[in-house]
Design a protein around this motif. Structure first.
Motif, mmCIF file in Angstrom:
data_model
loop_
_atom_site.group_PDB
_atom_site.id
_atom_site.type_symbol
_atom_site.label_atom_id
_atom_site.label_comp_id
_atom_site.label_asym_id
_atom_site.label_seq_id
_atom_site.Cartn_x
_atom_site.Cartn_y
_atom_site.Cartn_z
ATOM 1 N N GLU A 34 4.637 34.944 29.777
ATOM 2 C CA GLU A 34 3.242 34.782 30.233
ATOM 3 C C GLU A 34 2.797 33.340 30.047
ATOM 4 O OE1 GLU A 34 1.367 39.103 29.146
ATOM 5 O OE2 GLU A 34 0.395 37.309 28.353
ATOM 6 N N LEU A 35 2.048 32.838 31.042
ATOM 7 C CA LEU A 35 1.603 31.440 30.987
ATOM 8 C C LEU A 35 0.106 31.340 31.226
ATOM 9 C CD1 LEU A 35 4.727 30.221 32.783
ATOM 10 C CD2 LEU A 35 3.902 29.207 30.653
ATOM 11 N N GLN A 36 -0.396 30.129 31.284
ATOM 12 C CA GLN A 36 -1.818 29.911 31.573
ATOM 13 C C GLN A 36 -1.952 29.513 33.042
ATOM 14 O OE1 GLN A 36 -4.518 29.747 29.378
ATOM 15 N NE2 GLN A 36 -3.313 30.385 27.617
ATOM 16 N N LEU B 148 14.196 28.894 21.855
ATOM 17 C CA LEU B 148 13.650 27.814 22.686
ATOM 18 C C LEU B 148 12.555 28.350 23.619
ATOM 19 C CD1 LEU B 148 16.544 25.571 23.855
ATOM 20 C CD2 LEU B 148 14.184 24.884 23.958
ATOM 21 N N VAL B 149 12.852 29.481 24.266
ATOM 22 C CA VAL B 149 11.880 30.090 25.183
ATOM 23 C C VAL B 149 10.576 30.361 24.439
ATOM 24 C CG1 VAL B 149 11.362 32.223 26.454
ATOM 25 C CG2 VAL B 149 13.585 31.122 26.728
ATOM 26 N N LYS B 150 10.682 30.945 23.253
ATOM 27 C CA LYS B 150 9.481 31.287 22.487
ATOM 28 C C LYS B 150 8.665 30.023 22.156
ATOM 29 C CE LYS B 150 8.642 32.401 17.912
ATOM 30 N NZ LYS B 150 9.023 33.084 16.679
ATOM 31 N N HIS B 151 9.335 28.987 21.671
ATOM 32 C CA HIS B 151 8.617 27.772 21.298
ATOM 33 C C HIS B 151 7.976 27.089 22.501
ATOM 34 C CE1 HIS B 151 10.525 28.201 17.374
ATOM 35 N NE2 HIS B 151 9.530 27.447 16.965
ATOM 36 N N ARG C 154 13.833 40.582 16.333
ATOM 37 C CA ARG C 154 14.478 39.390 15.768
ATOM 38 C C ARG C 154 15.149 38.493 16.813
ATOM 39 N NH1 ARG C 154 17.766 40.116 10.517
ATOM 40 N NH2 ARG C 154 17.327 37.893 10.595
ATOM 41 N N LEU C 155 15.116 38.925 18.091
ATOM 42 C CA LEU C 155 15.893 38.203 19.112
ATOM 43 C C LEU C 155 15.480 36.747 19.298
ATOM 44 C CD1 LEU C 155 16.621 40.554 22.127
ATOM 45 C CD2 LEU C 155 17.997 40.038 20.128
ATOM 46 N N THR C 156 14.198 36.418 18.983
ATOM 47 C CA THR C 156 13.771 35.035 19.215
ATOM 48 C C THR C 156 13.996 34.151 17.983
ATOM 49 O OG1 THR C 156 11.522 35.603 18.603
ATOM 50 C CG2 THR C 156 12.026 35.648 20.951
ATOM 51 N N ARG D 17 3.876 26.557 23.017
ATOM 52 C CA ARG D 17 3.277 25.247 23.287
ATOM 53 C C ARG D 17 2.440 25.280 24.567
ATOM 54 N NH1 ARG D 17 3.866 19.780 24.755
ATOM 55 N NH2 ARG D 17 5.369 19.620 26.423
ATOM 56 N N HIS D 18 2.771 26.218 25.465
ATOM 57 C CA HIS D 18 2.028 26.355 26.716
ATOM 58 C C HIS D 18 0.840 27.298 26.594
ATOM 59 C CE1 HIS D 18 5.456 24.318 28.519
ATOM 60 N NE2 HIS D 18 4.805 24.265 29.658
ATOM 61 N N GLY D 19 0.594 27.795 25.399
ATOM 62 C CA GLY D 19 -0.483 28.777 25.234
ATOM 63 C C GLY D 19 -0.107 30.123 25.833
ATOM 64 N N GLY D 20 1.183 30.378 25.971
ATOM 65 C CA GLY D 20 1.650 31.643 26.553
ATOM 66 C C GLY D 20 2.430 32.444 25.527
ATOM 67 N N ARG D 21 3.195 33.433 25.986
ATOM 68 C CA ARG D 21 3.999 34.222 25.043
ATOM 69 C C ARG D 21 5.113 34.965 25.774
ATOM 70 N NH1 ARG D 21 0.940 39.865 23.923
ATOM 71 N NH2 ARG D 21 0.441 40.248 26.082
ATOM 72 N N LEU D 22 6.099 35.400 24.980
ATOM 73 C CA LEU D 22 7.223 36.154 25.544
ATOM 74 C C LEU D 22 7.125 37.594 25.068
ATOM 75 C CD1 LEU D 22 10.093 36.097 26.952
ATOM 76 C CD2 LEU D 22 11.030 35.819 24.659
#
Ligand code: ADP
Length: 272
Positions: free
Chosen positions: A254-256, A227-230, A202-204, A234-239
């Protein structure tokens, strides 16, 4: 009711239309409820420091009018409450802005390692204050990702600042940037008390905190990880978050890679 009207108009064979409309309405209600909760939470978060500010103003106009020592102390508290409201409004606006452009993929090339170093530099005073040593050994060679520099700076700031704030005072925080082939990443590890398993998923969520009083004490708004998650979405990545009580925490963004082409570009290449 809208679904029934639509079905009546369509007459026979409208079964599919009813199901689709009902599903749309349920989805619409759910998102309305979520928006309502969000506004209620945001108002509550703003009202708390505001009530405290009003209380201190009254005291300063009344009982503490001729007490310079109390006045200085109260003004300091009022400044920190006002700062908290200001941070909260900044975070709310950032979240709204990111959501408005959620479907547009950022296109710039950004060196994630240089970005992590510069964010760590800017957080060095906070780290010193908490006696935390920022270890950047794993962020020396360039790692190019596709993204928006300001938003990625926000991601690094939130993760590193959290590690300093919620990690153990006097211990290390490790920041590394990994190439990882198709998923370059920023990894922030602390050696603090860690996060209990029931809080992890639930942290995000907006305004969710493992310990509300502790977060408020540390100037948190409860919006940082949302904010980090969103931004990452939007960058096609994930936390991803890995932690256990007493075992510190590892946050991986993680990013592209900058070299990866978008779906559109791939289709264009294939067509030509
Ligand atoms: P806040 O403004 O409260 O820091 P965040 O969204 O950044 O909000 O974080 C949500 C909650 O997650 C924090 O209140 C804290 O309870 C927990 N948290 C975040 N980072 C860490 C960490 N490195 N170690 C332990 N708990 C953490």
């Amino acid at each position: 009711r809208e679904a029934h009207v639509a079905a009546a108009r369509l007459g026979e064979g409208a079964g599919v239309a009813i199901v689709v409309s009902l599903r749309d309405l349920t989805e619409q209600r759910r998102s309305e409820r979520m928006r309502g909760d969000f506004v209620a939470n945001a108002s509550h978060e703003l009202r708390t420091p505001l009530a405290s500010l009003l209380g201190f103003i009254e005291t300063l106009q009344g009982p503490a009018r001729n007490d310079p020592a109390a006045r200085d102390r109260f003004l300091e508290i009022m400044r920190s409450q006002a700062n908290r409201m200001s941070r909260l409004i900044d975070d709310l606006l950032s979240l709204t802005r990111i959501e408005l452009k959620a479907h547009v993929r950022p296109r710039d090339e950004v060196d994630l390692a240089a970005l992590a170093r510069s964010v760590a530099d800017s957080l060095a005073p906070l780290a010193r204050e908490r006696g935390v040593e920022l270890d950047l050994a794993g962020a020396s060679t360039p790692v190019m990702v596709r993204g928006d520099r300001d938003e990625l700076t926000r991601v690094a700031e939130n993760l590193i600042e959290n590690a300093i704030k919620y990690g153990q005072a006097g211990k290390r925080v490790e920041v590394s940037v990994r190439e990882n082939g198709t998923a370059p990443s920023l990894v922030v590890r602390d050696f603090g008390p860690g996060i209990a398993p029931e809080h992890l998923p639930r942290l995000t969520e907006r305004f969710y905190r493992a310990d509300v009083a502790d977060s408020r004490d540390k100037g948190g708004t409860g919006l940082g990880l949302a904010l980090v998650k969103h931004i990452l979405q939007r960058h096609g990545g994930r936390l991803t978050i890995e932690s256990a009580l007493g075992a510190g925490a590892v946050f991986t963004a993680e990013l592209q890679p900058a070299s990866s082409s978008s779906e559109g570009e791939r289709l264009l290449k294939r067509a030509s």
